[in-house]
Motif scaffolding. Structure first.
Motif, PDB file in Angstrom:
ATOM      1  N   GLU A   1     119.149  71.515-110.903  1.00 46.25           N
ATOM      2  CA  GLU A   1     119.032  70.202-111.329  1.00 46.25           C
ATOM      3  C   GLU A   1     118.149  69.419-110.618  1.00 46.25           C
ATOM      4  N   THR A   2     117.582  68.455-111.213  1.00 46.06           N
ATOM      5  CA  THR A   2     116.622  67.586-110.910  1.00 46.06           C
ATOM      6  C   THR A   2     116.944  65.904-111.142  1.00 46.06           C
ATOM      7  N   VAL A   3     117.075  65.267-110.008  1.00 40.96           N
ATOM      8  CA  VAL A   3     117.531  64.057-109.936  1.00 40.96           C
ATOM      9  C   VAL A   3     116.746  62.845-109.334  1.00 40.96           C
ATOM     10  N   GLN A   4     116.639  61.731-109.837  1.00 41.35           N
ATOM     11  CA  GLN A   4     115.824  60.692-108.990  1.00 41.35           C
ATOM     12  C   GLN A   4     117.062  59.989-108.169  1.00 41.35           C
ATOM     13  N   ASP A   5     117.159  60.513-106.932  1.00 46.78           N
ATOM     14  CA  ASP A   5     118.367  60.159-105.917  1.00 46.78           C
ATOM     15  C   ASP A   5     118.242  58.848-105.019  1.00 46.78           C
TER      16      ASP A   5
ATOM     17  N   THR B   1     112.951  62.522-105.480  1.00 44.64           N
ATOM     18  CA  THR B   1     113.481  63.251-106.459  1.00 44.64           C
ATOM     19  C   THR B   1     114.233  64.359-105.620  1.00 44.64           C
TER      20      THR B   1
ATOM     21  N   THR C   1     115.729  68.174-105.896  1.00 46.00           N
ATOM     22  CA  THR C   1     115.919  69.481-106.447  1.00 46.00           C
ATOM     23  C   THR C   1     117.239  70.228-106.284  1.00 46.00           C
TER      24      THR C   1
ATOM     25  N   ARG D   1     119.006  72.180-101.370  1.00 47.41           N
ATOM     26  CA  ARG D   1     118.620  70.863-102.025  1.00 47.41           C
ATOM     27  C   ARG D   1     117.280  70.549-101.490  1.00 47.41           C
TER      28      ARG D   1
ATOM     29  N   TYR E   1     113.581  68.062-101.567  1.00 51.76           N
ATOM     30  CA  TYR E   1     113.307  66.559-101.997  1.00 51.76           C
ATOM     31  C   TYR E   1     111.587  66.468-102.023  1.00 51.76           C
TER      32      TYR E   1
ATOM     33  N   SER F   1     110.462  57.539-115.313  1.00 49.53           N
ATOM     34  CA  SER F   1     111.805  57.494-116.046  1.00 49.53           C
ATOM     35  C   SER F   1     111.952  56.257-116.623  1.00 49.53           C
TER      36      SER F   1
ATOM     37  N   GLU G   1     114.514  54.289-115.758  1.00 45.49           N
ATOM     38  CA  GLU G   1     115.032  53.420-114.427  1.00 45.49           C
ATOM     39  C   GLU G   1     113.670  52.825-113.911  1.00 45.49           C
TER      40      GLU G   1
END
Length: 82
Positions: free
Chosen positions: A6-10, A25, A27, A38, A40, A55, A57
């Motif tokens: 899963e990839t998220v802009q955290d 980001t 991963t 995890r 980054y 994105s 956002e």
């Protein structure tokens, strides 16, 4: 045993007087739903950058903070560096 990624802009931060937008980001690797790793990565969006690939956002934040005044000040800063 199912592995998923899963990839998220955290984290999205606004830094410096020129309002650079710094995006972290994450991963995330999961095994059967449990996070096992995890990592980054980061990238920075400058006021004069093309944001079309960002994105929604990040685009919204850039549109809010990269005002004409900020863009002009950044352009003047770049000219002074040359």
């Amino acid at each position: 045993m199912a592995l998923t990624e899963e990839t998220v802009q955290d984290k999205i931060e606004i830094v410096s007087e020129h309002k650079f937008v710094q995006v972290r980001t994450a991963t995330i690797i999961k095994r059967d739903g449990t996070e096992i790793s995890r990592g980054y990565s980061r990238h920075v969006v400058a006021p004069d950058a093309d944001i079309s690939g960002e994105s929604d956002e990040v685009k919204a934040i850039c549109n809010a903070v990269h005002t004409d005044a900020v863009k002009a000040a950044y352009a003047a800063h770049l000219e002074a560096q040359e």
